[in-house]
Design an enzyme around this catalytic site. Structure first.
Site, PDB file in Angstrom:
ATOM      1  N   ASP A  46       0.838  -1.221   0.000  1.00 12.38           N
ATOM      2  CA  ASP A  46       0.000   0.000   0.000  1.00 12.38           C
ATOM      3  C   ASP A  46       0.869   1.266   0.000  1.00 12.38           C
ATOM      4  O   ASP A  46       1.638   1.494   0.929  1.00 12.38           O
ATOM      5  CB  ASP A  46      -0.868  -0.049   1.276  1.00 12.38           C
ATOM      6  CG  ASP A  46      -1.707   1.198   1.500  1.00 12.38           C
ATOM      7  OD1 ASP A  46      -1.795   2.050   0.603  1.00 12.38           O
ATOM      8  OD2 ASP A  46      -2.302   1.301   2.608  1.00 12.38           O
ATOM      9  N   HIS A  92      -3.437   4.507   6.846  1.00 11.77           N
ATOM     10  CA  HIS A  92      -2.368   4.019   5.972  1.00 11.77           C
ATOM     11  C   HIS A  92      -0.984   4.228   6.576  1.00 11.77           C
ATOM     12  O   HIS A  92      -0.706   5.271   7.174  1.00 11.77           O
ATOM     13  CB  HIS A  92      -2.456   4.724   4.622  1.00 11.77           C
ATOM     14  CG  HIS A  92      -3.762   4.489   3.926  1.00 11.77           C
ATOM     15  ND1 HIS A  92      -3.997   3.366   3.177  1.00 11.77           N
ATOM     16  CD2 HIS A  92      -4.910   5.214   3.911  1.00 11.77           C
ATOM     17  CE1 HIS A  92      -5.244   3.417   2.705  1.00 11.77           C
ATOM     18  NE2 HIS A  92      -5.822   4.530   3.137  1.00 11.77           N
TER      19      HIS A  92
END
Lengths: 553, 553
Positions: free
Chosen positions: B191, B364
């Site tokens: 990611d 994130h």
């Protein structure tokens, strides 16, 4: 003394402020705002000057604080209708240059006579005198003003930041601020833009040093983009290029115009031979060239975008080149800026932007600076200006923390009338018109709520026009109705839907006109609009604007 | 092994990824993106599945990493056309619940059978096996996947952050990550969303503590808004309310649905009696109530907006109330959020948002976490996924810093085909279709470039339809042409312009048809379109869409 903010679009007192006493009106700034996302096609939003209509003879002067468009940009739209030729107008030399240049660009503008503001200028409007003090910002010739009244001074900071080392601008002169503060300050009006940001604003010196590091490391071409109005930053980029032995090409119309103007005024300095034409970029070694250009906001037509898309004739970006975004991103532009950045990454450039490293500083004072400004002036009354309401509120809290009583803090919005007396103030219950005045092309104020709402509807789901020819003798629809539709569905792939629609319309016309007697076409049209709208929504879950046309022949 | 990203809109590999080997295809996620500002009326953008047409029988399974819409939202639009009923589908329990709920909301959807992913689930696709590992994010049941192949493991991180103290989510299990990394990692797909952000991501514990401080100080009602999908945050707000003796009202449909679902799964815990109906807010003392609602993005129809505008029936904000925006602002929403914030400041509420204090943490991992992830797996090949190209590039730089050779880093975009061999990879020269597929109402993919361009033109300057009836015998225009215009100018104030326009059109028709012989109506219409467009632009500096209609009778 009455004080009224006319401009706005969210920000209070940013574009145009009136000071009114004894039937005299002094105007501070005549700026514009760029439209919000829900105002498609609108070029800009300007202050509403309804209140001044019929009071033209009361206007005793117009003062411009500095040359940014949110402070001068509405001149071509407003000036000729309210400012009579004899009214004196004041602006710093660069501000004057920018206003006059803009007048040239817009057709049918009168020639303006503008008096230059110098640090020592004193204006006399009878019981009221006005003086000026230079303020650091991102453009030269930015002035705060002192309005001297029998009740004490009204001090307006203009947009400002505190910066003792602005590199190529005017450093903050704290001595002068303190000497102005030696006289009692009746009201302080201070820039609230940074009132939600902690700490002190960053000096341009830090930016300069960071840019210096980038320049030291750059091996290929440097493409640096910023706001065209960030004059001081452009000067920094030129000085750094000279320091690192780079020639400078400049492209983009605002940047070129501003450079020219600043150079003529002696505000921008560079060695003879530094500036080269963008066409010549290819003739120089790659580590000897800087291109300074517009487009740091991802604007569609700007030079930076053309470089990114490979359409710029004088330079194609490749591995080893450096791209610098030396500006913040205006809300609403994030995605376009991101897309441009992505392109440069794809082309393997070294990309620098303000979120990675301090290569942009705001031109506005932050919390601790604002606190200091209030402490210097210790005003009786305090009025936060310039900023969204949340910024004004935070600025008001800072003022309270610094000992200004809550009751002495004026939170006024655009269109409200502040009546300021020696020892108290009130916000009048009546207001002056302050709704948005939108400019679109040559039309000023003619795009109103109706047109705007139509544009939004059209943008969402398009338009569906259905035209029926009716025989006025038989009342029957001749042939089949015509359909014109745009932005709704792709017609070629929707034949069945269209056929069904036509049938429906013919039925509605025959049904609503079938009873004999005088035909009420509006009734028929309303029926078509409603039934068709519902039908199309059921079939597509979209709501195009449905326009029925019936022509009797 | 081939790997292809189908979804996108700027972000690479976010919505849908294919793993293809020996004519077998494994699908990871089927998500959607929300449209950009230049896509008016578009509901969402979904992956282009052209490549899968005709290969339906090759699909061996579909795996969902987690329940956010960018990973599951395209199911109702895509599934029935490519996923045959016998193909096994896998999702964590909450993800499954969200997908099935969404199927219920969209008409004409098949009943899906979804197998639940548990931490110990192992899938066997012949030469390829798949295993799962839980990853911390902002929603429960988020799983990274391990694809075991003869050449080593392919590890896909899913969206993730490292968080050892997520309060009400799954903490990162570093031991498990390291044990997976004991086997050689052929390819790590990680990611990239936070790859441009310095440092480590913040733990939800910090957020919890800051929110706790706000709750301690709050004297009136608390209105807390967040994303409906930020399940962990909503749990925190409920726990804090209980801690501070507050009852909790919940309003806004996503938040209510998610709460219900999470509660049924045992993922959301609160005491009996904590939750009250919004209708009952008035019945409780002001310091005993929290309202958790949607609208932290300034969405027009959300509860928070209705509270701000005073239209919410169960609560009017007043001085002493606390409003918390516990989410970041999605690019494009800054202005609407600012406007809502301003309203609450006007109503004298205490406003808290993530720029003032850490009351929102991203889901994130940031730079240093990403570095750590690479160090744990020490993959042979590395492929940054999830993010704009600039994020992928920065993630690639991190990988290089950690010792992955530049030649082993795969920067592939949506639609490109990665051919991964044991010891090398290549990006195939041919690509698969990856252009945007837009959904508008019931239409999937029927809003294409043409319709979109029309909508943009309509939004900018509106439409101008001019209808002329021509006598087919004489070739003369009967009566005066009809004009229908929307979004262009306010017609009532433009009578002269309209009269001139009508005259011009009659002249053009008579001129272009006057020569006798067969009339070429397209030629006439083109003339009207061009001349009228130019004329209207000269008069108004606007360019409406001009649509000439000629009807022969």
């Amino acid at each position: 003394m009455k004080i009224i903010h006319l401009g706005g679009l969210g920000e209070v007192g940013k574009n145009m402020t009136l000071f009114e006493w004894n039937n005299k009106i002094l105007i501070l700034d005549v700026g514009l705002m760029f439209p919000e996302e829900n105002m498609p096609g609108v070029d800009c939003v300007i202050p509403n000057i309804e209140y001044l209509k019929g009071k033209e003879q009361n206007i005793v002067g117009v003062i411009f604080t500095h040359g940014h468009y949110d402070h001068i940009g509405a001149v071509p739209y407003i000036f000729k209708s309210i400012i009579k030729p004899h009214v004196p107008v004041y602006a710093g030399p660069l501000t004057k240059g920018i206003i006059l240049k803009r007048q040239e660009d817009v057709p049918h503008q009168p020639r303006l006579i503008i008096n230059e503001i110098t640090p020592n200028l004193k204006l006399d409007f009878g019981e009221i005198k006005v003086e000026f003090f230079p303020q650091a910002h991102t453009i030269p010739d930015n002035f705060g003003i002192v309005i001297k009244t029998p009740n004490g001074n009204i001090v307006h900071t203009s947009d400002f930041k505190f910066d003792l080392t602005p590199m190529y601008g005017t450093p903050t002169n704290f001595d002068q601020l303190k000497s102005i503060a030696n006289e009692p300050t009746w009201l302080l009006m201070s820039d609230s833009t940074g009132a939600e940001d902690e700490g002190h604003s960053m000096s341009e010196k830090v930016i300069f040093e960071n840019l210096d590091t980038i320049f030291s490391q750059a091996k290929g071409r440097i493409i640096a983009s910023s706001f065209g109005s960030l004059i001081n930053r452009i000067q920094q980029l030129i000085v750094l290029s000279e320091k690192h032995g780079r020639y400078v090409a400049i492209d983009g119309s605002t940047i070129k115009t501003n450079l020219e103007m600043c150079r003529n005024l002696g505000y921008m300095k560079f060695e003879k031979g530094t500036i080269i034409s963008p066409k010549k970029i290819q003739d120089y070694p790659e580590n000897k060239v800087t291109l300074i250009c517009t487009g740091a906001q991802g604007e569609q037509q700007a030079v930076l975008m053309r470089i990114a898309s490979g359409e710029y004739p004088y330079l194609k970006v490749k591995k080893g080149d450096t791209v610098i975004f030396s500006s913040s991103v205006v809300p609403g532009n994030e995605r376009s800026v991101q897309n441009v950045k992505d392109e440069f990454y794809r082309q393997k450039a070294n990309v620098y932007h303000y979120k990675m490293m301090d290569i942009h500083a705001s031109g506005h004072a932050k919390k601790e600076d604002l606190r200091e400004m209030i402490n210097i002036f210790k005003p009786k009354f305090f009025m936060p200006v310039h900023g969204q309401y949340s910024m004004l509120s935070n600025h008001a809290m800072i003022a309270q923390e610094q000992g200004i009583p809550e009751n002495n803090i004026v939170l006024a919005e655009n269109g409200q009338i502040l009546s300021l007396k020696k020892d108290y103030f009130k916000i009048e219950s009546q207001t002056v018109p302050a709704n948005y005045v939108m400019v679109d092309g040559l039309g000023i104020g003619d795009v109103g709520e109706v047109v705007l709402r139509d544009r939004q509807t059209l943008a969402e789901d398009g338009i569906f026009v259905i035209i029926s020819i009716v025989d006025h003798k038989t009342g029957k629809v001749r042939n089949s109705p015509d359909i014109i539709s745009r932005g709704f569905i792709y017609l070629r792939e929707s034949k069945d839907l269209l056929a069904e629609t036509r049938k429906k319309v013919v039925n509605i016309i025959h049904r609503t006109t079938g009873s004999g007697g005088a035909v009420n076409w509006n009734y028929t049209k309303n029926n078509i609009r409603n039934e068709l709208g519902e039908f199309l929504f059921r079939k597509t879950q979209r709501r195009p604007m449905v326009l029925p046309v019936i022509i009797e022949v």
